[in-house]
Design a protein around this motif. Sequence first.
Motif, PDB file in Angstrom:
ATOM      1  N   GLN A  23       0.971  -1.329  -0.003  1.00  0.00           N
ATOM      2  CA  GLN A  23       0.034   0.023   0.055  1.00  0.00           C
ATOM      3  C   GLN A  23       0.893   1.231   0.071  1.00  0.00           C
ATOM      4  N   LEU A  24       0.294   2.175  -0.407  1.00  0.00           N
ATOM      5  CA  LEU A  24       1.033   3.460  -0.467  1.00  0.00           C
ATOM      6  C   LEU A  24       1.085   3.947   1.085  1.00  0.00           C
ATOM      7  N   THR A  25       2.473   4.281   1.322  1.00  0.00           N
ATOM      8  CA  THR A  25       2.662   4.818   2.756  1.00  0.00           C
ATOM      9  C   THR A  25       3.022   6.238   2.867  1.00  0.00           C
ATOM     10  N   SER A  26       3.242   6.978   1.703  1.00  0.00           N
ATOM     11  CA  SER A  26       3.730   8.231   1.825  1.00  0.00           C
ATOM     12  C   SER A  26       3.151   9.080   0.642  1.00  0.00           C
ATOM     13  N   ALA A  27       2.771  10.407   0.904  1.00  0.00           N
ATOM     14  CA  ALA A  27       2.229  11.297  -0.140  1.00  0.00           C
ATOM     15  C   ALA A  27       3.505  11.704  -1.032  1.00  0.00           C
ATOM     16  N   ASP A  28       4.776  11.453  -0.798  1.00  0.00           N
ATOM     17  CA  ASP A  28       5.570  11.886  -1.471  1.00  0.00           C
ATOM     18  C   ASP A  28       6.239  10.751  -2.454  1.00  0.00           C
ATOM     19  N   PHE A  29       5.740   9.272  -2.398  1.00  0.00           N
ATOM     20  CA  PHE A  29       6.110   8.235  -3.076  1.00  0.00           C
ATOM     21  C   PHE A  29       5.127   7.564  -3.161  1.00  0.00           C
ATOM     22  N   TRP A  30       4.788   6.951  -4.527  1.00  0.00           N
ATOM     23  CA  TRP A  30       3.711   6.103  -5.197  1.00  0.00           C
ATOM     24  C   TRP A  30       4.189   4.812  -5.151  1.00  0.00           C
ATOM     25  N   GLY A  31       5.651   4.376  -4.894  1.00  0.00           N
ATOM     26  CA  GLY A  31       6.158   3.203  -4.886  1.00  0.00           C
ATOM     27  C   GLY A  31       6.438   2.574  -6.237  1.00  0.00           C
ATOM     28  N   LEU A  32       7.131   1.208  -5.927  1.00  0.00           N
ATOM     29  CA  LEU A  32       7.515   0.523  -7.466  1.00  0.00           C
ATOM     30  C   LEU A  32       7.104  -0.830  -7.370  1.00  0.00           C
ATOM     31  N   SER A  33       6.966  -1.174  -8.510  1.00  0.00           N
ATOM     32  CA  SER A  33       6.497  -2.724  -8.622  1.00  0.00           C
ATOM     33  C   SER A  33       7.630  -3.698  -8.216  1.00  0.00           C
ATOM     34  N   THR A  34       7.149  -4.968  -8.017  1.00  0.00           N
ATOM     35  CA  THR A  34       8.261  -6.013  -7.649  1.00  0.00           C
ATOM     36  C   THR A  34       7.793  -6.987  -8.753  1.00  0.00           C
ATOM     37  N   LEU A  35       8.755  -8.138  -8.626  1.00  0.00           N
ATOM     38  CA  LEU A  35       8.626  -9.045  -9.618  1.00  0.00           C
ATOM     39  C   LEU A  35       7.346  -9.980  -9.423  1.00  0.00           C
ATOM     40  N   ALA A  36       6.860  -9.874  -8.342  1.00  0.00           N
ATOM     41  CA  ALA A  36       5.519 -10.529  -7.915  1.00  0.00           C
ATOM     42  C   ALA A  36       4.456  -9.781  -8.494  1.00  0.00           C
ATOM     43  N   ASP A  37       4.405  -8.401  -8.561  1.00  0.00           N
ATOM     44  CA  ASP A  37       3.575  -7.589  -9.342  1.00  0.00           C
ATOM     45  C   ASP A  37       3.509  -8.068 -10.835  1.00  0.00           C
ATOM     46  N   TRP A  38       4.565  -8.327 -11.278  1.00  0.00           N
ATOM     47  CA  TRP A  38       4.662  -8.607 -12.781  1.00  0.00           C
ATOM     48  C   TRP A  38       4.034  -9.933 -12.845  1.00  0.00           C
ATOM     49  N   LEU A  39       4.441 -10.878 -12.136  1.00  0.00           N
ATOM     50  CA  LEU A  39       3.796 -12.193 -12.350  1.00  0.00           C
ATOM     51  C   LEU A  39       2.043 -12.045 -12.264  1.00  0.00           C
ATOM     52  N   VAL A  40       1.551 -11.274 -11.367  1.00  0.00           N
ATOM     53  CA  VAL A  40      -0.076 -10.850 -11.632  1.00  0.00           C
ATOM     54  C   VAL A  40      -0.337 -10.569 -12.895  1.00  0.00           C
ATOM     55  N   VAL A  41       0.328  -9.414 -13.377  1.00  0.00           N
ATOM     56  CA  VAL A  41       0.222  -8.857 -14.742  1.00  0.00           C
ATOM     57  C   VAL A  41       0.147  -9.851 -15.904  1.00  0.00           C
ATOM     58  N   ALA A  42       1.227 -10.896 -15.590  1.00  0.00           N
ATOM     59  CA  ALA A  42       1.284 -11.724 -16.503  1.00  0.00           C
ATOM     60  C   ALA A  42       0.197 -13.037 -16.575  1.00  0.00           C
TER      61      ALA A  42
END
Length: 458
Positions: free
Chosen positions: A67-86
């Motif tokens: 989850q987003l934890t800072s208003a200054d940063f929206w985060g980056l994906s991980t390889l696990a996120d890529w697997l979900v996309v695939a």
Amino acid sequence: MAVSLTNGSTWKAYEKQVFRFVFIYFVLQAVPLDWKFYSHLFSINWLNPTLADLFNVSRYTPQFFHQLTSADFWGLSTLADWLVVAVLAGIGSIIWYFFEQQRGVRSNYLDLYYLLRVILRYRLALGVIAYGLIKFFPLQSPYPSLSNFNIDYGDFSAWKIFSLSLGVAPTFETFLGGLEIFAGLLLLYRGTAAIGAFIVLIFHGNVFLSNLAYEGGEAIYSLYLLHIAAFLFLHDAKRIVNLFSLNKPTHPDLYKPAYIHAWQYALKIGLKSAFILVFIFVFGYKAYATYKAGSYHYPAAPGLSGAQGLYDVSEFGWNGQRLPYSKNDTVRWQDVVFEEWATLSIKTAAKIEPWLDGIEIIHHNDKDRIYELSGTVGRHYYHYRVDSVANTLSLENKNPNYLNDKFQLRYERLDQHTIRLSGLNSRGDSLDVLLRRLDKKYLYEEAQKGTRRGGFLL
């Protein structure tokens, strides 16, 4: 698949199925479908966006596991996120196949392929131009702080050494940024997109390997840009190899999108113009303004007036006892640095748990700007507030591992080079410290002065 697409011949069944998967996969990777993205997007003041606002928009990647934890940063994906996309792309491609079979619908794959390349060209351009601008105006790797010059080389992480090494070479950093911007501009035009994608492959291939070698925090994002660039380059790869390596006849890509209605072409021009205006000119201006104002990595609030420098701790009292100087005492301070901005760093023999996050974040609040302490174990860094009426300093440790480490101190300027600090820490311990400023010379800065005078360092 790229050959049959460009000459208009009939697609084979397996080519269609591969394309269905690839189309859905890259659309999910490049087009924001997360409500949190749009929540932040519409919260931006687009009449006066900040550099952080534009940078965060440029770096969106799909996320499913944090989850987003800072208003200054929206985060980056991980390889696990890529697997979900695939997985989603695989399911979507199967549904697409059965929809065509059951309904007798035939997709226009040439148009969809062109549309996909347009989406990816602009997504890749956005990513590399954003990073290019914060390098072109040397912001990403700023010049080392005074505290950095007073940390032993072995107390830096590999990533911090890499960043500081780039920070002392701003001209080279500007060159790297210019190369990224140039590649991004090439991606905005169909005829030069392959050249731009090739430059990104070479440049970000090196960035990806550097992140792995120096333990940086953006290896996955570099890989994200790389696999988009690879897909775009593959469209023209065979033609380029045939022409320049095999000396074979090569046909250009003759496909052109058909605009049935005038508003479609006008919309294309409008969107392209808006992209160039916002993410090149406005973004560029914001990066330049931030550079002129000072690096976003360091706090903006000025420090204690006239106090900047390295100080020897000549006297140190702790809970009423005088502690002699010792290299092994984990309580006694060894030296103190007052930065030009509102940061005070203290060296002791205490073991420090470092903050090793090497992800590029543009923070709004000064106390959240922790680049100066990231990747170091030699000093404690404190953000402080000055009350010039009461002559007090309120110190808060900036390391996220030591958020409860605080001091309330009274300061006394005994002379131009001597400061006495006295007060309490957050645990109620009292201290009384006498600081004397040292006239220390730094080899790198002396070498720079010698170079500017045309001299030589022997």
